[in-house]
Design a protein around this motif. Structure first.
Motif, PDB file in Angstrom:
ATOM      1  N   ARG A 126       0.917  -1.164   0.106  1.00  0.00           N
ATOM      2  CA  ARG A 126      -0.061  -0.162  -0.021  1.00  0.00           C
ATOM      3  C   ARG A 126       0.998   1.206   0.199  1.00  0.00           C
ATOM      4  NH1 ARG A 126      -5.078   0.635  -0.885  1.00  0.00           N
ATOM      5  NH2 ARG A 126      -5.290   3.070  -0.916  1.00  0.00           N
ATOM      6  N   PHE A 166       2.104   2.559  -3.188  1.00  0.00           N
ATOM      7  CA  PHE A 166       1.201   3.340  -3.862  1.00  0.00           C
ATOM      8  C   PHE A 166       0.985   4.620  -3.669  1.00  0.00           C
ATOM      9  CE2 PHE A 166      -3.608   4.345  -4.511  1.00  0.00           C
ATOM     10  CZ  PHE A 166      -3.649   4.224  -5.734  1.00  0.00           C
ATOM     11  N   GLN A 167       0.929   4.935  -2.059  1.00  0.00           N
ATOM     12  CA  GLN A 167       0.837   6.155  -1.760  1.00  0.00           C
ATOM     13  C   GLN A 167       1.777   7.210  -2.017  1.00  0.00           C
ATOM     14  OE1 GLN A 167       0.126   4.831   2.056  1.00  0.00           O
ATOM     15  NE2 GLN A 167      -1.991   4.813   2.086  1.00  0.00           N
ATOM     16  N   ASN A 168       2.929   6.532  -2.607  1.00  0.00           N
ATOM     17  CA  ASN A 168       4.160   7.259  -2.621  1.00  0.00           C
ATOM     18  C   ASN A 168       4.040   7.904  -4.426  1.00  0.00           C
ATOM     19  OD1 ASN A 168       5.627   7.380  -0.323  1.00  0.00           O
ATOM     20  ND2 ASN A 168       6.496   5.485  -0.857  1.00  0.00           N
ATOM     21  N   VAL A 169       3.255   7.291  -5.105  1.00  0.00           N
ATOM     22  CA  VAL A 169       3.259   7.771  -6.395  1.00  0.00           C
ATOM     23  C   VAL A 169       2.983   9.115  -6.397  1.00  0.00           C
ATOM     24  CG1 VAL A 169       1.506   7.647  -8.399  1.00  0.00           C
ATOM     25  CG2 VAL A 169       2.384   5.367  -7.237  1.00  0.00           C
ATOM     26  N   HIS A 170       2.208   9.681  -5.905  1.00  0.00           N
ATOM     27  CA  HIS A 170       1.901  11.210  -5.757  1.00  0.00           C
ATOM     28  C   HIS A 170       3.205  11.961  -5.587  1.00  0.00           C
ATOM     29  CE1 HIS A 170      -0.460  14.819  -5.264  1.00  0.00           C
ATOM     30  NE2 HIS A 170       0.299  15.088  -4.406  1.00  0.00           N
ATOM     31  N   LEU A 198      -6.643   7.095  -9.474  1.00  0.00           N
ATOM     32  CA  LEU A 198      -5.646   7.796  -9.456  1.00  0.00           C
ATOM     33  C   LEU A 198      -4.836   8.230 -10.790  1.00  0.00           C
ATOM     34  CD1 LEU A 198      -3.500   9.078  -7.283  1.00  0.00           C
ATOM     35  CD2 LEU A 198      -2.086   7.107  -8.047  1.00  0.00           C
ATOM     36  N   ALA A 225      -6.935  10.784 -12.566  1.00  0.00           N
ATOM     37  CA  ALA A 225      -6.668  12.187 -11.980  1.00  0.00           C
ATOM     38  C   ALA A 225      -5.594  12.758 -12.614  1.00  0.00           C
ATOM     39  CB  ALA A 225      -6.814  11.948 -10.557  1.00  0.00           C
ATOM     40  N   TYR A 226      -4.455  12.031 -12.682  1.00  0.00           N
ATOM     41  CA  TYR A 226      -3.135  12.680 -13.392  1.00  0.00           C
ATOM     42  C   TYR A 226      -3.155  12.518 -14.865  1.00  0.00           C
ATOM     43  CZ  TYR A 226      -1.369  13.427  -8.767  1.00  0.00           C
ATOM     44  OH  TYR A 226      -1.310  14.026  -7.350  1.00  0.00           O
ATOM     45  N   LYS A 250      -6.399  19.636 -13.018  1.00  0.00           N
ATOM     46  CA  LYS A 250      -7.645  19.073 -13.772  1.00  0.00           C
ATOM     47  C   LYS A 250      -8.578  18.994 -12.467  1.00  0.00           C
ATOM     48  CE  LYS A 250      -6.030  16.367 -17.570  1.00  0.00           C
ATOM     49  NZ  LYS A 250      -5.910  15.209 -18.169  1.00  0.00           N
ATOM     50  N   PRO A 251      -9.966  19.445 -12.968  1.00  0.00           N
ATOM     51  CA  PRO A 251     -10.876  19.421 -11.896  1.00  0.00           C
ATOM     52  C   PRO A 251     -11.177  17.732 -11.530  1.00  0.00           C
ATOM     53  CG  PRO A 251     -12.115  19.757 -14.015  1.00  0.00           C
ATOM     54  CD  PRO A 251     -10.288  19.911 -14.203  1.00  0.00           C
ATOM     55  N   PHE A 252     -11.147  17.522 -10.175  1.00  0.00           N
ATOM     56  CA  PHE A 252     -11.213  16.053  -9.694  1.00  0.00           C
ATOM     57  C   PHE A 252     -12.356  15.983  -8.839  1.00  0.00           C
ATOM     58  CE2 PHE A 252      -9.455  13.060  -6.616  1.00  0.00           C
ATOM     59  CZ  PHE A 252      -9.445  11.665  -7.427  1.00  0.00           C
ATOM     60  N   LEU A 275      -4.046  12.102  -1.001  1.00  0.00           N
ATOM     61  CA  LEU A 275      -4.122  10.893  -1.270  1.00  0.00           C
ATOM     62  C   LEU A 275      -3.967   9.887   0.170  1.00  0.00           C
ATOM     63  CD1 LEU A 275      -3.496   9.185  -3.692  1.00  0.00           C
ATOM     64  CD2 LEU A 275      -1.037   9.128  -3.168  1.00  0.00           C
ATOM     65  N   LYS A 276      -3.441  10.354   1.149  1.00  0.00           N
ATOM     66  CA  LYS A 276      -3.326   9.382   2.399  1.00  0.00           C
ATOM     67  C   LYS A 276      -4.945   9.585   2.733  1.00  0.00           C
ATOM     68  CE  LYS A 276       0.536  10.331   4.192  1.00  0.00           C
ATOM     69  NZ  LYS A 276       1.203  11.451   4.976  1.00  0.00           N
ATOM     70  N   ASP A 279      -7.300   7.459   1.132  1.00  0.00           N
ATOM     71  CA  ASP A 279      -7.036   6.085   1.339  1.00  0.00           C
ATOM     72  C   ASP A 279      -8.033   5.573   2.571  1.00  0.00           C
ATOM     73  OD1 ASP A 279      -5.750   5.624  -0.837  1.00  0.00           O
ATOM     74  OD2 ASP A 279      -3.830   5.986   0.052  1.00  0.00           O
TER      75      ASP A 279
END
Lengths: 194, 1019
Positions: free
Chosen positions: A75, A78-82, A122, A125-126, B751-753, B938-939, B942
């Motif tokens: 997990r 995955f959180q580090n992707v940002h 995710l 979103a990007y 981008k609007p999310f 992000l956190k 989740d």
């Protein structure tokens, strides 16, 4: 996991005995995205060199595309992707890097901690594509690279990425034994903490 | 090679069924090698496969069977590899060999296996083998191989590479020969190798590096960097038209790469390497090229020079990136306190050393190539020849000087011997060698220099404080810096000067005493009673210019000026405790623009431009057109307001408009007695379905479910800001609404999310309409509240009544005629084709920058069957939908097919829209909130998904979108003018807005809507 992925792609072989801390450096591979159009990928792996900012910086800057890897059984990766995305953005300006988000180790589906749905969300979103791969079972490895290559190629064709002197990201040139000129695409494979 | 590298399992020659991973198989491979010692066209493929298999067995053996290595060693199998290489076997075999060696060394994990492989010096033989480096691929694999080896370096393995007796260190010396290779990835690899070498803490090896290679390498490196700088300068000077930005930004990036590399070396903190490097950098590059160019711009002369802006820009980069104290202090000392004598070839007095020294600081090309000088140094090491070519003298001289100094100050014992051995050199050599000698003591013994400096600080302090006297000091560089602050014409140079001052004052390596000279406090300065008036006045002048409508000050300049001014006067009259406190505040709430990022942008090197066609970010250019001028005015206002509050030590009470603390959050428990609740079913996009009650608060809508503990209370399951909401009807279901709430944008370009995207189904169409109206009304209300607060913020003379603020009541017929044609036209079309309309707004949204202020007058005639309040507006999340269902009553009576666009119809609505979607520049608190929450986004998401379906993730951050529903004239671009402050304490002046003429219709809006018939939502 990423070094395995690269090796799988360049050697067609999954090395079970790889040392995760030491990366493979510029492996290359020709990809044919349409008949007669062959693109040589240079694949960089930053592993083991994070300590030196000058090195990672230079890698990012000279890359046109990237596979952003995370481990679907982890997990945190995955959180580090940002954060990875943000860091890259800073370094590649004014250029941009085309990313494909890769959920790696999809052979270990039973230990999955990141659902396909949230990863897709995710990625969307990007504005990235999302793909799940496994180097062990050779699932989608080719596809991850060819998809990315195709995306980049489209951008180059549309002129949104231009070939610039002094930039290693995309170069045109003749590859031996190839009739058509091809673009050389340099990619850095991004390291995610796995 | 790509095809053939596919199948390296199996070896491809299918001999026998024995396991490929075994000692036996290795023995067989050995057999193959012995049979094929000569490379021919026939056995090439076989050999390549064999080499590959051997590598694979070795990797396997490393983990599973040590006898494999024994055998490999015993049979000297590496010799076969070498033998193959030396046969000029062609690139096919070479590449394969290099690649497999690479893989081999990468994958060996046991130290002992590594030692096996490295023993016998075979690897060094491969390193020094003369490959055909003109072949791109061989070059790549070769340098990659060296890099792989360098990653294996440590205090033990270094002995396999560095031979103390023969003074050989092939891995390093061969690698640095490619330091200026045209392929950047080769250069990057060389840098990696050198860094990996320097970080091994092995004294003899490091001494070798310094004595035999450091001078040649660093002098060539410095020359290489300087050449790039000259090229960069040419690029700037020949490109006033912004045509060549690609190349320019590349050169800038290249320079940054160099600086980061130098900094990485310095950070390793190998003292005597740093000394040599600092010497070269200072005396061969920074001083003679960068600093020298600060003055003497008009004079000719043979010395290489770069233009002023480039020199300021590059120096700022140096101070932003390099923090190595001896280097930055010496450099700062010259800039702040030096004069031209540092460049004179005459005898230079040096306070610290009390000795005269001949030195010319000059940017010159090394007389020998790196390869040649390495060769010479090596020869010298072996034979100790007395007669040496010129270049080497450069290096030798340096060491000699240092050595003798060492003797004097007994600082470095290891050098004593060298110094004595070299003491025989005649001093006459000094004349012909253009050599720069570092004042080593000055650099390494900061304590002494600090003392000396403190002797002078007092006088200078007073001189600086009195301001005008500063010119009496002969400090041409500093004078130039101050002069460049003047930006009556433009702020081309001023921006760089500010960057330079900022960079210096934030440099961790700089001794605060140095900065005290110009009374520019370091980042964590202690208490002071005075500050640099000259500088402060210069900064205030910049702000004055900026506040003028036609001021030619870019926002970036202004903001940097604000930052510096804060820093400059901050601790004035403050106690130490307060300083600490304030510094804390400063750090906590103010996220300054990232100056480092700013300085990474090459575009600011070119003359300031006004046109957005260049693609330069808004803050880094001048405004173009009314909208941008307004944006600029708004941001100037926010910056100056923040600064003035800050200087007066007043807390910000009005900004940001939305505070996170005040908002309803998920899992809050609310008392909903007497609240209007509408039951509904929420169907999320992924099919999830939940029963909820919809409640509308001042700023937010929330979805609650009853609290089991208390009757009449509810638990919030979702809360979203009304301003970020889009509500649309569902075509074939009158009981349903589509609701999208976007995440408040952290940047106008993101981008609007959507944080909520769901269909709400109500029990009947009446409830559905009520809900829709409640949401629409709530949104208007929320915006109205915000407008009021903006008005208060701007000291606008607004009547307190909400009706006025709301100000819908504008004679619509009149407005329609005044509508700009394209808006009118497009909105008409938009009514039948939402996408067209959307595109109008999308294009408006694309205006780059952070703050967007726009007045959009739009006439939206009756929509089709199911009117959507936001179809025409909120195409993005950050730009709130402009929907203002101001009209209501009359429209409700109309049939949907009516042509409501007839001018006399009053249902036409005009919404003036002013959006300030703030990012970095807007307000400090918001900023920290924004950045914090974006990080956590992000956190959080989740975490939340545990409780909610994925699309029901609550908003994390407030937004600062301000929507006015004022009439057309209100807040038009022209009316938003900033007046330059009369005195800095009352910067808040805002010219007023003509108020709406009629307010009658406002009341209508407030009436409960009729639940029958579709509502006409006008825009």
């Amino acid at each position: 996991g990423k070094s395995c992925l690269i090796r799988r792609f360049t050697e067609g072989r999954f090395a079970q005995i790889s040392d995760p801390t030491v990366g493979v450096d510029f492996f290359s591979r020709l990809v044919e995205i349409e008949p007669g159009k062959r693109i040589k990928l240079q694949i960089w792996d930053t592993a083991g060199q994070e300590r030196f900012r000058s090195i990672t910086r230079a890698y990012y800057r000279n890359s046109v595309g990237g596979l952003l890897l995370f481990d679907i059984t982890n997990r945190r990766s995955f959180q580090n992707v940002h954060e990875w995305l943000e860091e890259t953005k800073v370094h590649v300006q004014p250029y941009q890097i085309v990313f494909v988000l890769v959920g790696h180790k999809c052979d270990l589906d039973t230990q999955r901690q990141v659902t396909r749905h949230e990863a897709e969300k995710l990625a969307a979103a990007y504005g990235m594509k999302y793909i799940e791969t496994s180097a062990r079972d050779a699932i989608n490895v080719e596809k991850a690279f060819t998809d990315l290559t195709r995306d980049i190629y489209e951008l180059v064709k549309r002129g949104e990425i231009s070939i610039q002197e002094g930039w290693e990201g995309v170069k045109s040139g003749f590859v031996p034994n190839v009739v058509h000129s091809s673009e050389e695409v340099v990619k850095s494979d991004r390291r995610c903490l796995c | 090679m790509f095809g053939r590298s596919r199948s390296w399992v199996g070896g491809g020659h299918g001999k026998a069924a024995r396991s490929i991973h075994s000692l036996d198989h290795l023995k067989y491979m050995y057999h193959v090698l012995t049979k094929n010692t000569t490379v021919t066209d026939h056995n090439r493929n076989l050999l390549v496969e064999t080499i590959r298999s051997i590598t694979e067995i070795l990797i396997w053996g490393d983990q599973n069977d040590s006898s494999v290595f024994d055998f490999f060693l015993e049979k000297n199998m590496f010799v076969f590899f070498l033998n193959i290489l030396r046969q000029k076997s062609g690139r096919y075999v070479c590449v394969q060999l290099l690649q497999t060696l690479n893989i081999l060394f990468e994958n060996i994990s046991h130290e002992t296996s590594l030692y096996y492989l490295l023993s016998n010096n075979y690897v060094n033989s491969i390193i020094v083998h003369k490959f055909d480096f003109s072949d791109e691929e061989i070059m790549a694999y070769y340098i990659s191989f060296l890099k792989t080896l360098s990653l294996k370096l440590n205090n033990h393995t270094v002995h396999f590479f560095y031979n103390e007796h023969t003074n050989d260190f092939a891995l390093y010396t061969e690698a640095i020969k490619f330091f200026n290779h045209p392929e950047s990835m080769v250069r990057i690899a060389v840098r990696t190798i050198t860094l990996n070498v320097y970080k091994v803490d092995n004294q003899p090896m490091l001494h070798y590096i310094r004595d035999k290679t450091a001078v040649p390498y660093f002098s060539n490196l410095v020359w290489f960097i300087g050449s790039h700088v000259i090229e960069l300068d040419n690029c700037v000077q020949t490109d006033e038209e912004h045509r060549n930005r690609g190349k320019l930004s590349d050169l800038v990036a290249e320079h940054l790469d160099h600086l980061h590399y130098l900094n990485d070396i310095l950070i390793i903190n190998c003292e005597f390497l740093n000394d040599v490097l600092t010497d070269h950098l200072l005396n061969r590059l920074f001083l003679p090229l960068y600093v020298y160019s600060l003055v003497n711009q008009d004079q000719g002369g043979e010395r290489p020079k770069i233009s002023l802006q480039v020199s300021l820009y590059l120096l700022s980069q140096v101070f932003l990136i390099i923090h190595y104290a001896p280097l930055v202090n010496s450099l700062a000392e010259v800039i702040l306190n030096g004069d031209l004598s540092v460049f004179s070839s005459k005898v230079e007095q040096d306070i610290q050393k009390n000795s005269a020294k001949s030195s010319i600081r000059c940017f010159i090309k090394p007389t020998e190539t790196l390869e040649r000088s390495l060769e010479i140094n090596k020869q010298k090491g072996k034979k100790r020849v007395q007669k040496r070519p010129n270049y080497k003298n450069v290096g030798e001289e340096d060491e000699e000087e240092k050595g003798s100094e060492d003797n004097q100050d007994d600082a470095d014992k290891t050098k004593g011997t060298e110094a004595s051995s070299k003491g025989i050199r005649t001093s006459s050599e000094n004349e012909e060698i253009e050599m720069v000698i570092m004042e080593r003591c000055k650099l390494s013994e900061l304590s002494i220099s600090t003392v000396t400096e403190q002797n002078t600080t007092d006088e200078e302090k007073s001189a600086a404080a009195s301001g005008s006297e500063i010119t009496n000091w002969n400090r041409p560089f500093l004078d130039m810096v101050y002069n460049a602050l003047d930006c009556a014409e433009d702020d081309y140079y001023a921006l760089f000067v500010l960057c330079l001052l900022y960079a210096m004052s934030h440099n961790k390596g700089i001794d605060p005493v140095k900065l005290e000279r110009i009374q520019l406090p370091a980042q964590h300065a202690e208490e002071r009673n005075s500050y640099n008036h000259v500088l402060a006045e210069g900064l205030i002048r910049i702000m004055n210019y900026a506040a003028q409508p036609d001021g030619k000050i870019r926002l970036a300049t202004l903001e940097l000026g604000c930052l510096l001014l804060k820093q400059l006067v901050f601790s004035k009259n403050g106690s130490i405790i307060k300083d600490v406190h304030l510094a804390f505040l400063l750090n906590k709430f103010i996220k300054p623009m990232n100056v480092e990022y700013l300085m990474m942008d090459a575009s600011i090197l070119l003359p300031p431009t006004g046109t957005p066609l260049t693609g330069i970010d808004f803050v880094k250019r001048l405004p173009c057109g009314d909208v941008e001028r307004t944006r600029r005015a708004i941001r100037v206002f926010f910056m100056l307001r923040s600064l003035s509050l800050h200087l007066r030590d007043e807390p910000e009470t009005q900004l940001p408009l939305t505070r996170e603390e005040g908002l309803i959050k998920t899992d809050d428990v609310l008392d909903l007695n007497n609240s209007d609740l509408i039951a509904c079913t929420v169907i999320t996009k992924d099919g999830g379905q939940v029963q909820r009650f919809l409640a509308v608060d001042i700023y937010q809508m929330s979805l609650v479910e009853p609290d089991v503990a208390r009757l009449g209370w509810g638990v919030v399951k979702f809360a979203g800001l009304l301003q970020d909401m889009q509500v649309t009807g569902v075509e074939d279901d009158s009981r349903a609404l589509n609701i999208i709430i976007h995440k408040p944008a952290s940047s106008p370009h993101s981008k609007p999310f959507p944080i909520l995207q769901a269909t709400f189904i109500f029990s009947d169409h009446i409830r559905c309409i009520i809900a829709k109206q409640r949401l629409a009304k709530g949104r208007i209300q929320a915006r109205r509240m915000k407008m009021q607060r903006i008005a208060a913020l701007l000291d606008l003379p607004v009547q307190p009544s909400t009706e006025v603020v709301m100000g819908f009541g504008h004679s619509s017929s009149a407005t329609a005629q005044h509508l700009p044609f394209r808006f009118y036209d497009q909105s008409r079309r938009g009514s039948s084709d939402p996408t067209v309309q959307r595109s109008v707004f999308a294009s408006v949204d694309k205006v780059p920058g952070f703050a967007v202020a726009q007045c959009i007058n739009q006439h939206n005639p009756s929509p089709l069957s199911s009117p959507s309040p936001s179809s025409g507006s909120g195409s993005t999340g950050r730009c709130d939908s402009v929907t203002a269902s101001s009209t209501s009553t009359p429209s409700a009576a109309q049939s949907p097919s009516d042509d409501t666009s007839a001018p006399e119809q009053p249902q036409m609505t005009i919404s003036g829209q002013m959006i300030i979607s703030g990012q970095t520049m807007l307000t400090d608190e918001t900023l920290s909130a924004v950045s914090k929450s974006s990080k956590n986004a992000l956190k959080n998401s989740d975490i939340e998904t545990a409780n909610l379906s994925p699309s029901l993730i609550p908003a994390q951050q407030p937004t600062i979108s301000l929507i006015t529903d004022d009439n057309t004239d209100a807040l038009s671009v022209e009316s938003l003018t900033l007046v330059p402050p009369v005195d800095p304490h009352s910067i808040r002046t805002f010219s007023c807005i003509p108020q709406s003429s009629s307010q009658s219709e406002v009341c209508k809006v407030k009436e409960p809507e009729r639940p029958s018939g579709p509502q006409v939502e006008a825009h």
